[in-house]
Enzyme design. Sequence first.
Site, PDB file in Angstrom:
ATOM      1  N   GLU A   1       1.675   3.052 -15.029  1.00  0.00           N
ATOM      2  CA  GLU A   1       1.410   3.998 -16.104  1.00  0.00           C
ATOM      3  C   GLU A   1       1.818   5.370 -15.560  1.00  0.00           C
ATOM      4  O   GLU A   1       1.359   5.763 -14.486  1.00  0.00           O
ATOM      5  CB  GLU A   1      -0.087   3.977 -16.446  1.00  0.00           C
TER       6      GLU A   1
ATOM      7  N   ARG B   1      -6.427  -6.338  -4.981  1.00  0.00           N
ATOM      8  CA  ARG B   1      -6.025  -4.945  -4.906  1.00  0.00           C
ATOM      9  C   ARG B   1      -6.232  -4.420  -3.492  1.00  0.00           C
ATOM     10  O   ARG B   1      -7.091  -4.923  -2.771  1.00  0.00           O
ATOM     11  CB  ARG B   1      -7.007  -4.325  -5.857  1.00  0.00           C
TER      12      ARG B   1
ATOM     13  N   LYS C   1      -5.957   6.741  -9.239  1.00  0.00           N
ATOM     14  CA  LYS C   1      -5.155   7.905  -9.633  1.00  0.00           C
ATOM     15  C   LYS C   1      -6.022   9.015 -10.198  1.00  0.00           C
ATOM     16  O   LYS C   1      -5.742  10.186 -10.001  1.00  0.00           O
ATOM     17  CB  LYS C   1      -4.113   7.476 -10.674  1.00  0.00           C
TER      18      LYS C   1
HETATM   19  P1  ATP Z   1      -5.352   3.275 -10.471  1.00  0.00           P
HETATM   20  O1  ATP Z   1      -6.513   2.347 -10.629  1.00  0.00           O
HETATM   21  O2  ATP Z   1      -5.118   3.736  -9.074  1.00  0.00           O
HETATM   22  O3  ATP Z   1      -5.354   4.390 -11.430  1.00  0.00           O
HETATM   23  P2  ATP Z   1      -3.718   1.670 -12.068  1.00  0.00           P
HETATM   24  O4  ATP Z   1      -3.982   0.226 -11.919  1.00  0.00           O
HETATM   25  O5  ATP Z   1      -4.253   2.343 -13.263  1.00  0.00           O
HETATM   26  O6  ATP Z   1      -4.095   2.384 -10.734  1.00  0.00           O
HETATM   27  P3  ATP Z   1      -1.009   1.418 -12.839  1.00  0.00           P
HETATM   28  O7  ATP Z   1      -0.008   2.482 -12.905  1.00  0.00           O
HETATM   29  O8  ATP Z   1      -1.508   0.833 -14.091  1.00  0.00           O
HETATM   30  O9  ATP Z   1      -2.197   1.988 -11.979  1.00  0.00           O
HETATM   31  O10 ATP Z   1      -0.556   0.282 -11.833  1.00  0.00           O
HETATM   32  C1  ATP Z   1       0.705  -0.284 -11.749  1.00  0.00           C
HETATM   33  C2  ATP Z   1       0.591  -1.566 -10.986  1.00  0.00           C
HETATM   34  O11 ATP Z   1       0.078  -1.327  -9.692  1.00  0.00           O
HETATM   35  C3  ATP Z   1      -0.359  -2.521 -11.655  1.00  0.00           C
HETATM   36  O12 ATP Z   1       0.227  -3.793 -11.682  1.00  0.00           O
HETATM   37  C4  ATP Z   1      -1.580  -2.499 -10.795  1.00  0.00           C
HETATM   38  O13 ATP Z   1      -2.261  -3.709 -10.827  1.00  0.00           O
HETATM   39  C5  ATP Z   1      -0.997  -2.186  -9.419  1.00  0.00           C
HETATM   40  N1  ATP Z   1      -1.980  -1.509  -8.569  1.00  0.00           N
HETATM   41  C6  ATP Z   1      -2.656  -0.378  -8.839  1.00  0.00           C
HETATM   42  N2  ATP Z   1      -3.530  -0.080  -7.849  1.00  0.00           N
HETATM   43  C7  ATP Z   1      -3.396  -1.069  -6.922  1.00  0.00           C
HETATM   44  C8  ATP Z   1      -4.023  -1.344  -5.665  1.00  0.00           C
HETATM   45  N3  ATP Z   1      -4.963  -0.549  -5.154  1.00  0.00           N
HETATM   46  N4  ATP Z   1      -3.626  -2.439  -4.994  1.00  0.00           N
HETATM   47  C9  ATP Z   1      -2.668  -3.244  -5.483  1.00  0.00           C
HETATM   48  N5  ATP Z   1      -2.048  -3.050  -6.651  1.00  0.00           N
HETATM   49  C10 ATP Z   1      -2.398  -1.980  -7.377  1.00  0.00           C
HETATM   50 MG    MG Z   2      -3.590   0.949 -15.137  1.00  0.00          MG
END
Ligand code: ATP
Ligand code: MG
Length: 566
Positions: free
Chosen positions: A42, A269, A279
């Site tokens: 995102e 994760r 984020k």
């Molecule tokens: P955050 O929780 O840090 O805001 P998010 O999941 O909202 O992260 P996205 O931009 O939606 O962030 O994530 C893009 C991809 O990265 C998704 O497939 C998500 O599952 C993966 N991802 C995000 N954080 C992690 C993490 N800590 N470990 C592994 N994969 C991750």
């Molecule tokens: Mg997300």
Amino acid sequence: MTDIKIEEEGEKKSLNFIEIAVEKDLSEGKNGGKIQTRFPPEPNGYLHIGHAKAVCIDFGIAQKYNGVCNLRFDDTNPVKEDVEYVDAIKEDIEWLGYKWGNIYYASDYFQQLWDFAIKIIKEGKAYIDEQSAEEIAKQKGTPTQAGINSPYRERPIQENLDLFQRMNTGEIAEGAMVLRAKIDMANPNMHFRDPIMYRIINHSHHRTGTTWKAYPMYDFAHGQSDYIEGVTHSICTLEFEVHRPLYNYFIELIKESDKYQPRQMEFNRLNLTYTVMSKRKLLTLVKDGLVNGWDDPRMPTLCGYRRRGYSPESIHKFIDKIGYTKYDGIIDVSLLESVVREDLNSRATRVSAVINPVKCIITNYPEGKVEKMDAINNPEDHNSASHIIEFSRELYIEREDFMEDAPKKYFRMTPGQEVRLKNAYIVKCTGCKKNAEGDIEEVYCEYDPNTKSGMPESNRKVKGTLHWVSVAHSLPAEVRLYDRLFKVENPTLEEQDGNFRELLNPDSLKVLTNCMVEKYLTEMKPLDYLQFQRIGYFNLDKNSAPDKLIFNRTIGLKDTWSKINK
Ligand code: ATP
Ligand code: MG
């Protein structure tokens, strides 16, 4: 696909559970033997090391099985998203050495998603609910107790279609209506209890402007986007495991044939000790000025690590080490640090820098004489080049490398004791000069001309070897000593009401402004990997200039945290 070599020659690695499942799908001829993945960030922040774990499996699977991985910006919430993030995300993926097939935006599918929703409404499988978010939440029930049907659940199809159109014209206020799937308010999986498909957001979108007022929710956007693109393996993190049945349910509703079916798979994760990873929290650190931007070298963002001096290879090695599992946990950040240290040991150019200088005068060395000493760039590399470091009568050494009254095991400079000056001579300390306050102003010593590195006499046993720079041949520099941003092991667990200010390590950045470095360092480019001998690994900051050199400490030579805390 990638220029970055991470696997060592001859190393045979066992497959992780995702690779095993992919190989099974291939052997069964699923989806015609095609492999297509996507990385779906995102664009509401910069990528962090957790994302790198996702990037490595999404791109890694495509690479390993001759497939393609596309980059898809999951831009379904216009409030938090921005093009600044889109560009940064691309840069970071490239830094990791990956190339995407295509770049897609979920927003490109808004029309198709809308049409899917209309189809579902027409089939009587979705309805417009006019209750507030609180009311809807109250009716959800609990995992062991069925929910309550909305009073709007049986609304006629035509009315649903009409209201859905009006949700997108701007005449309906945010929160006044949502489109919900009509599934089962008693389903043990809470995600099946009439999940919201669309909501109203009155905010201009960074790509589609004001065309849309009704925006699809994650559950109605993600799987459908995978389906539209032809993704075969939709790899995500464990918290989406409970969404998987819904993912499959919506795809069942829209799919046109049985020949193709995307498959969602989940892995654990990445969480790291002494680090916050979401984020939203990273954005708070930036917005509240607790760090200097997203690429502050203390941030767990990829741009932060890059600026700090981590190589992309070390990120790969770390991700490889921790692997992919089905269990959530927290990884000790010292594991990442030790991987970085090991990586830099083989990569970094050894140089001399004195970060807390005091003058040292070799009283028996001829005035005006300059010797060009050979300094090997990396003793770990048999083919290493070397560079010249100038030696003269007046040097700078570290203040802490001299002690007037030293204890027995002090093997550095103290009157009467011999030490080696790295790449140069053995010297014997003869004394020092102090100012009125008793501070050391100058240290004196005498050199033995027969002990130059390489001469037979140079083998003479002395216990200490010190680094130095020549006063006339060194340059002033600013050195930024970075350390862990948080002083507690699990800031996410210990924060109170989302406030983690008190948990910050007050010593995470120390700026030293009167350091002296060897001249050779003007030849370095930003991000070059360096070892300041005896001090740590450093790199040149992106804001460094020849007349104002700035260095960042990437990591110390040894792990000092485990000693302090155990
Ligand atoms: P955050 O929780 O840090 O805001 P998010 O999941 O909202 O992260 P996205 O931009 O939606 O962030 O994530 C893009 C991809 O990265 C998704 O497939 C998500 O599952 C993966 N991802 C995000 N954080 C992690 C993490 N800590 N470990 C592994 N994969 C991750
Ligand atoms: Mg997300």
